[in-house]
Structure formats: C-alpha cells, structure tokens
Design a protein around this motif. Sequence first.
Motif, mmCIF file in Angstrom:
data_model
loop_
_atom_site.group_PDB
_atom_site.id
_atom_site.type_symbol
_atom_site.label_atom_id
_atom_site.label_comp_id
_atom_site.label_asym_id
_atom_site.label_seq_id
_atom_site.Cartn_x
_atom_site.Cartn_y
_atom_site.Cartn_z
ATOM 1 N N GLN A 1 52.987 -21.265 44.619
ATOM 2 C CA GLN A 1 51.019 -22.130 44.118
ATOM 3 C C GLN A 1 50.813 -22.175 45.919
ATOM 4 O OE1 GLN A 1 51.219 -25.562 42.000
ATOM 5 N NE2 GLN A 1 53.688 -24.774 42.334
ATOM 6 N N PHE A 2 49.967 -22.194 46.356
ATOM 7 C CA PHE A 2 48.841 -22.217 47.616
ATOM 8 C C PHE A 2 47.906 -23.574 47.930
ATOM 9 C CE2 PHE A 2 49.060 -18.053 46.656
ATOM 10 C CZ PHE A 2 49.293 -17.078 47.761
ATOM 11 N N PHE A 3 48.600 -24.542 48.690
ATOM 12 C CA PHE A 3 48.007 -25.586 48.674
ATOM 13 C C PHE A 3 47.300 -25.245 50.525
ATOM 14 C CE2 PHE A 3 51.528 -25.869 46.016
ATOM 15 C CZ PHE A 3 50.752 -27.019 45.377
ATOM 16 N N LEU A 4 45.883 -25.846 49.918
ATOM 17 C CA LEU A 4 45.236 -25.949 51.131
ATOM 18 C C LEU A 4 44.353 -26.749 51.638
ATOM 19 C CD1 LEU A 4 45.768 -22.456 50.711
ATOM 20 C CD2 LEU A 4 44.088 -22.282 50.739
ATOM 21 N N SER A 5 44.607 -27.598 53.284
ATOM 22 C CA SER A 5 42.962 -28.928 53.561
ATOM 23 C C SER A 5 41.913 -27.771 53.027
ATOM 24 C CB SER A 5 43.151 -28.627 54.646
ATOM 25 O OG SER A 5 42.885 -29.691 55.602
ATOM 26 N N HIS A 6 41.223 -29.106 52.924
ATOM 27 C CA HIS A 6 39.926 -28.603 52.319
ATOM 28 C C HIS A 6 39.003 -28.304 52.560
ATOM 29 C CE1 HIS A 6 38.539 -32.315 54.575
ATOM 30 N NE2 HIS A 6 38.773 -32.695 54.259
ATOM 31 N N ASP A 7 39.651 -28.287 54.454
ATOM 32 C CA ASP A 7 37.823 -27.857 54.935
ATOM 33 C C ASP A 7 38.051 -26.336 55.055
ATOM 34 O OD1 ASP A 7 40.812 -27.459 56.274
ATOM 35 O OD2 ASP A 7 39.909 -28.058 58.117
ATOM 36 N N ILE A 8 39.298 -25.918 54.420
ATOM 37 C CA ILE A 8 39.170 -24.178 54.430
ATOM 38 C C ILE A 8 38.069 -23.632 53.509
ATOM 39 C CG2 ILE A 8 40.155 -21.896 54.404
ATOM 40 C CD1 ILE A 8 42.490 -24.087 55.258
ATOM 41 N N LEU A 9 36.799 -22.405 53.836
ATOM 42 C CA LEU A 9 36.146 -22.130 53.000
ATOM 43 C C LEU A 9 36.779 -20.669 52.401
ATOM 44 C CD1 LEU A 9 33.307 -23.454 53.947
ATOM 45 C CD2 LEU A 9 34.156 -24.669 52.366
ATOM 46 N N LEU A 10 36.817 -20.335 51.088
ATOM 47 C CA LEU A 10 37.191 -19.247 50.764
ATOM 48 C C LEU A 10 35.937 -18.781 50.004
ATOM 49 C CD1 LEU A 10 41.222 -19.388 49.585
ATOM 50 C CD2 LEU A 10 40.096 -18.438 51.675
ATOM 51 N N THR A 11 35.154 -18.516 50.762
ATOM 52 C CA THR A 11 33.675 -17.874 49.946
ATOM 53 C C THR A 11 33.633 -16.207 49.380
ATOM 54 O OG1 THR A 11 32.860 -16.611 52.137
ATOM 55 C CG2 THR A 11 32.413 -18.693 52.310
ATOM 56 N N GLU A 12 32.890 -16.100 48.380
ATOM 57 C CA GLU A 12 32.898 -15.124 47.290
ATOM 58 C C GLU A 12 33.004 -13.738 49.409
ATOM 59 O OE1 GLU A 12 30.273 -14.184 45.237
ATOM 60 O OE2 GLU A 12 30.549 -16.581 44.240
ATOM 61 N N GLU A 13 32.961 -13.606 49.971
ATOM 62 C CA GLU A 13 32.476 -12.681 50.898
ATOM 63 C C GLU A 13 34.303 -12.176 51.465
ATOM 64 O OE1 GLU A 13 31.041 -11.418 55.144
ATOM 65 O OE2 GLU A 13 30.166 -12.632 54.385
ATOM 66 N N VAL A 14 34.991 -13.955 51.909
ATOM 67 C CA VAL A 14 36.205 -13.766 52.073
ATOM 68 C C VAL A 14 37.726 -13.564 50.924
ATOM 69 C CG1 VAL A 14 38.333 -15.370 53.456
ATOM 70 C CG2 VAL A 14 35.575 -15.364 54.095
ATOM 71 N N GLN A 15 36.963 -13.723 49.624
ATOM 72 C CA GLN A 15 37.777 -13.587 49.212
ATOM 73 C C GLN A 15 37.895 -11.989 48.798
ATOM 74 O OE1 GLN A 15 36.680 -15.356 45.553
ATOM 75 N NE2 GLN A 15 36.416 -17.534 46.114
ATOM 76 N N LYS A 16 36.155 -11.182 48.965
ATOM 77 C CA LYS A 16 36.914 -9.615 48.451
ATOM 78 C C LYS A 16 37.159 -8.752 49.421
ATOM 79 C CE LYS A 16 33.237 -5.795 47.728
ATOM 80 N NZ LYS A 16 31.369 -5.651 48.050
ATOM 81 N N GLN A 17 36.544 -9.442 50.974
ATOM 82 C CA GLN A 17 37.357 -8.987 52.251
ATOM 83 C C GLN A 17 39.186 -9.242 51.909
ATOM 84 O OE1 GLN A 17 36.400 -11.615 55.867
ATOM 85 N NE2 GLN A 17 37.664 -9.757 56.827
ATOM 86 N N TYR A 18 39.647 -9.714 51.629
ATOM 87 C CA TYR A 18 41.140 -10.453 52.053
ATOM 88 C C TYR A 18 41.697 -9.676 50.535
ATOM 89 C CZ TYR A 18 40.709 -11.500 55.804
ATOM 90 O OH TYR A 18 40.563 -11.839 57.581
ATOM 91 N N GLY A 19 41.237 -9.385 49.264
ATOM 92 C CA GLY A 19 41.765 -9.288 48.362
ATOM 93 C C GLY A 19 41.855 -10.518 47.420
ATOM 94 N N ILE A 20 41.316 -11.632 47.337
ATOM 95 C CA ILE A 20 41.731 -12.493 46.922
ATOM 96 C C ILE A 20 40.908 -12.638 45.212
ATOM 97 C CG2 ILE A 20 42.150 -15.354 46.457
ATOM 98 C CD1 ILE A 20 41.596 -14.551 49.549
ATOM 99 N N THR A 21 41.758 -12.426 44.378
ATOM 100 C CA THR A 21 41.120 -12.134 42.694
ATOM 101 C C THR A 21 41.494 -13.047 42.192
ATOM 102 O OG1 THR A 21 43.573 -12.414 41.746
ATOM 103 C CG2 THR A 21 42.229 -10.580 42.889
ATOM 104 N N ARG A 22 40.781 -13.391 40.478
ATOM 105 C CA ARG A 22 40.170 -15.084 40.458
ATOM 106 C C ARG A 22 42.096 -15.386 39.947
ATOM 107 N NH1 ARG A 22 35.232 -13.652 35.454
ATOM 108 N NH2 ARG A 22 34.137 -13.166 37.363
ATOM 109 N N SER A 23 43.162 -14.501 39.514
ATOM 110 C CA SER A 23 43.938 -15.106 39.418
ATOM 111 C C SER A 23 44.628 -15.919 40.446
ATOM 112 C CB SER A 23 45.435 -13.648 38.533
ATOM 113 O OG SER A 23 45.539 -13.379 39.179
ATOM 114 N N VAL A 24 44.633 -15.346 41.586
ATOM 115 C CA VAL A 24 45.233 -16.025 43.037
ATOM 116 C C VAL A 24 44.421 -17.137 43.061
ATOM 117 C CG1 VAL A 24 45.823 -15.851 45.476
ATOM 118 C CG2 VAL A 24 45.544 -13.801 43.629
ATOM 119 N N MET A 25 43.072 -16.986 43.616
ATOM 120 C CA MET A 25 42.109 -18.462 42.974
ATOM 121 C C MET A 25 42.534 -19.107 41.915
ATOM 122 S SD MET A 25 40.385 -18.179 45.855
ATOM 123 C CE MET A 25 39.001 -19.873 45.241
ATOM 124 N N ARG A 26 42.439 -19.183 40.613
ATOM 125 C CA ARG A 26 43.644 -20.170 39.533
ATOM 126 C C ARG A 26 44.467 -20.811 40.344
ATOM 127 N NH1 ARG A 26 41.535 -16.686 35.807
ATOM 128 N NH2 ARG A 26 43.692 -15.800 35.378
#
Length: 250
Positions: free
Chosen positions: A65-90
């Motif tokens: 599980q990942f717990f991130l400070s609310h000021d960290i933005l994982l935009t769609e561009e960032v998700q695509k750049q680092y291969g962050i899938t929907r299952s990881v986002m959950r």
Amino acid sequence: MKITYTGQNGYVVETGIANIVFDFCGGVLPAMAKDLPLLVFVSHGQALHFDPVIFSFVSEYPNVQFFLSHDILLTEEVQKQYGITRSVMRKISFLPEGVRRVIPLKGENGKNDYIILETIKTCREGIAWLLNIAGKRIYYAGDMNWWVWENDSRQVFNQRTARFKHYMETLYDREIYLAFANFVSAQEKYSRLGIDYLLNTADVANVVPMGFGLDTEAVLTYRQERCTKGLPADAEVIVLTSPGESKILL
C-alpha cells in the motif's frame, strides 16, 4: 525491529507485523519477508524524498500500500511516464494533515493486524507521519524542522520558530519508540535545533538523525555530545551513514 538506511532521506523499518518504507529515493530495498504487508510512505514531493520508482515495488511485493502526502500530483502524464497502472493507483492513498486512520493489515499467512496512522502538518512542505504499531510509535518528520538560518532577520527567525513550535505541539509528551528527525548540517549552528526540540518535547526512546547529507562528521559529533554531556532526554541516537547500513532495536 530493524532499521535500514536506503540513501538520501529514505529508511526501511521491519517491524515483524509489516515492513515500512519512508521517503525512498534511490538505492536498494533490503531483503524483506514477502508474506508481510509493505507500507510505503512519502512525506512530500521533493526529489530527495519522492521517487516514482516506488510503484515498481508492486511486482515483488503484491501486498503493498502507498500513502502519499496530498500535495503530490500523479497526473495522467506522470502515470503514463512511470507505468502506473489503474491497479497500482487503487493501492495509493493521498492524505492531508490532521488525519487519524486505522489501517488493517493482512499478511499471506492469514494473520490480521493493524496500525494507527496519524498525519501532522509540517512547517514547510507535505506532512509528517506518526504510526502506532503494536503499541510502539514511529515518527517520521519529513519536512518538519526548525528551519532557521544565520542570515535570517530577527522577524523571520521568530516567525519560523513560532511556526515550527506550533506544529510540534501535536507531539508534546507523546511516547515515541523510534523517531526520524532532521539534522540539517547546512543550517550550521542551527542544525541541531529541530532534533533537540523533538527530544525535549516528546518522550523518545530512539532517534535517527536525517538530512545531514555527506556531512557525517557533524552528525557523529552530535551523537557523541549527547552521549557525553548529559543533555536532556536519554534517547539513543542512531546514526546510519551508508546505504544498506542497518540497526536492530531490541
């Protein structure tokens, strides 16, 4: 409980109930039990505290599980750049300050445990973490520090001091088994203010100075002074200077 330094401001804590990663930023994770939950915390988005490579941990540790400070933005561009899938986002929770949450833990062995998580607003960016695991509290300061510098005007010095002390009130008289606190050698004569204030405010058993960069001499001198000068608080000062270096707490 075992602490391992991973580099920059990153540390791993193996508790026997869950494995915890704070502000991983490069380096290598120690070999850890994969049947235990892995909890990854990121205090804020600065480059010395956050590396998107953490999301690749999923491949080796599916119970993460990942717990991130609310000021960290994982935009769609960032998700695509680092291969962050929907299952990881959950698996990601974005948390603001002032949160208190019970986090259930379920290992592959079927044993159910939990930790109590509190988030604390810092005097600069992001949040600090306070975890209660089996009755032992772990504090990770993130960007919480007494940020004053020699060239500050008296007004700025006083403002920053008041701001830091205000947010530290949350920790007043709290029992903390393990604390990660800032010792920023770049602050020169003020480098120890923040960590000393923590040790004089909370009841800390073990403290790990962080943020000293390559200035290992300064932080080792600090540890020696606390051991020899009878300074307030009898916390053990644990200095880890090389990635991969570890310490077992009894």
